[in-house]
Design an enzyme around this catalytic site. Structure first.
Site, mmCIF file in Angstrom:
data_model
loop_
_atom_site.group_PDB
_atom_site.id
_atom_site.type_symbol
_atom_site.label_atom_id
_atom_site.label_comp_id
_atom_site.label_asym_id
_atom_site.label_seq_id
_atom_site.Cartn_x
_atom_site.Cartn_y
_atom_site.Cartn_z
ATOM 1 N N CYS A 69 35.959 -8.944 112.814
ATOM 2 C CA CYS A 69 37.090 -8.569 112.188
ATOM 3 C C CYS A 69 37.527 -7.135 112.927
ATOM 4 O O CYS A 69 36.665 -6.436 113.516
ATOM 5 C CB CYS A 69 36.930 -8.161 110.835
ATOM 6 S SG CYS A 69 36.703 -9.852 109.886
ATOM 7 N N GLU A 71 38.471 -4.450 111.965
ATOM 8 C CA GLU A 71 38.011 -3.216 110.994
ATOM 9 C C GLU A 71 36.655 -2.877 111.493
ATOM 10 O O GLU A 71 36.310 -1.773 112.097
ATOM 11 C CB GLU A 71 37.914 -3.601 109.544
ATOM 12 C CG GLU A 71 39.081 -3.705 108.915
ATOM 13 C CD GLU A 71 39.448 -5.303 108.507
ATOM 14 O OE1 GLU A 71 40.012 -5.270 107.668
ATOM 15 O OE2 GLU A 71 39.452 -6.203 109.357
ATOM 16 N N ARG A 97 53.175 -9.026 110.793
ATOM 17 C CA ARG A 97 52.788 -9.451 109.561
ATOM 18 C C ARG A 97 52.233 -8.377 108.514
ATOM 19 O O ARG A 97 51.994 -8.711 107.085
ATOM 20 C CB ARG A 97 51.506 -10.465 109.571
ATOM 21 C CG ARG A 97 51.970 -11.905 110.509
ATOM 22 C CD ARG A 97 50.798 -12.807 110.579
ATOM 23 N NE ARG A 97 49.873 -12.161 111.482
ATOM 24 C CZ ARG A 97 48.704 -12.275 111.286
ATOM 25 N NH1 ARG A 97 48.098 -12.666 110.187
ATOM 26 N NH2 ARG A 97 47.668 -11.758 112.271
ATOM 27 N N CYS A 103 38.664 -8.869 104.530
ATOM 28 C CA CYS A 103 38.069 -10.163 103.885
ATOM 29 C C CYS A 103 36.663 -9.770 103.182
ATOM 30 O O CYS A 103 36.381 -8.240 103.178
ATOM 31 C CB CYS A 103 37.646 -10.919 105.250
ATOM 32 S SG CYS A 103 36.279 -10.262 106.295
ATOM 33 N N CYS A 106 33.939 -7.740 105.484
ATOM 34 C CA CYS A 106 34.339 -6.442 105.681
ATOM 35 C C CYS A 106 34.133 -5.435 104.546
ATOM 36 O O CYS A 106 33.742 -4.524 104.492
ATOM 37 C CB CYS A 106 35.691 -6.190 106.264
ATOM 38 S SG CYS A 106 35.933 -6.832 107.821
ATOM 39 N N TRP A 142 23.033 -3.215 98.636
ATOM 40 C CA TRP A 142 21.936 -3.413 99.686
ATOM 41 C C TRP A 142 20.930 -2.412 99.660
ATOM 42 O O TRP A 142 19.919 -2.496 99.802
ATOM 43 C CB TRP A 142 22.695 -3.770 101.117
ATOM 44 C CG TRP A 142 21.624 -3.950 101.960
ATOM 45 C CD1 TRP A 142 21.152 -5.155 102.355
ATOM 46 C CD2 TRP A 142 21.063 -2.951 103.076
ATOM 47 N NE1 TRP A 142 20.338 -4.926 103.427
ATOM 48 C CE2 TRP A 142 20.222 -3.749 103.987
ATOM 49 C CE3 TRP A 142 21.226 -1.696 103.267
ATOM 50 C CZ2 TRP A 142 19.661 -2.943 104.928
ATOM 51 C CZ3 TRP A 142 20.657 -0.978 104.258
ATOM 52 C CH2 TRP A 142 19.651 -1.644 105.038
#
Length: 147
Positions: A69, A71, A97, A103, A106, A142
């Protein structure tokens, strides 16, 4: 009216955040390969504001196997330029847009690697920034699992 905890932490954009949105818009409009109204490999631009005030941009690299992506590309560009402490990120779609919210992948990367990060998102009240952790409530931690 009762506000959710997430609404309490949205904030309006500062001038440098508005400039970041503009940089992301400019980079994707200058580099998109999508024909008018069509699709392409490069359709999203992103920009990162580092703690030292520098701004770094990147574009997505779409591939059906899950290319990066915009980012993530912008984070890599920032790091390559020596920016080790990103503070704000935004993604913008081509063809006007506007701001696009990140997402799930990300969001997880941001929450894991940059907990201090603010993310510029599109809301019903216009662009706002919010912490990366708030974009992924009750997320997998994590770092805690590595101990």
């Amino acid at each position: 009216m009762n506000a959710t905890p997430h609404q309490l932490h949205y904030r309006e954009l500062a001038d440098d955040e508005k400039a970041l949105v503009e940089l992301a818009r400019q980079i994707i409009e200058a580099t998109t390969d999508a024909p008018d109204g069509g699709d392409g490999v490069h359709t999203m631009g992103a920009a990162v504001l580092a703690a030292n005030g520098t701004m770094h941009a990147g574009v997505n690299f779409y591939h059906f196997t899950g290319g990066p992506c915009a980012e993530l590309v912008a984070f890599g560009a920032a790091r390559a330029a020596g920016a080790v402490d990103p503070q704000v990120v935004v993604a913008v779609g081509n063809e006007g847009r506007g701001i696009k919210n990140p997402c799930g992948r990300c969001r997880q990367v941001m929450a894991d690697n940059y907990p201090q990060l603010r993310v510029i998102v599109d809301t019903p009240n216009g662009p706002r920034s919010v912490s990366a952790r708030e974009l992924l409530p009750l997320s997998f931690d994590w770092a805690a699992e590595q101990a």
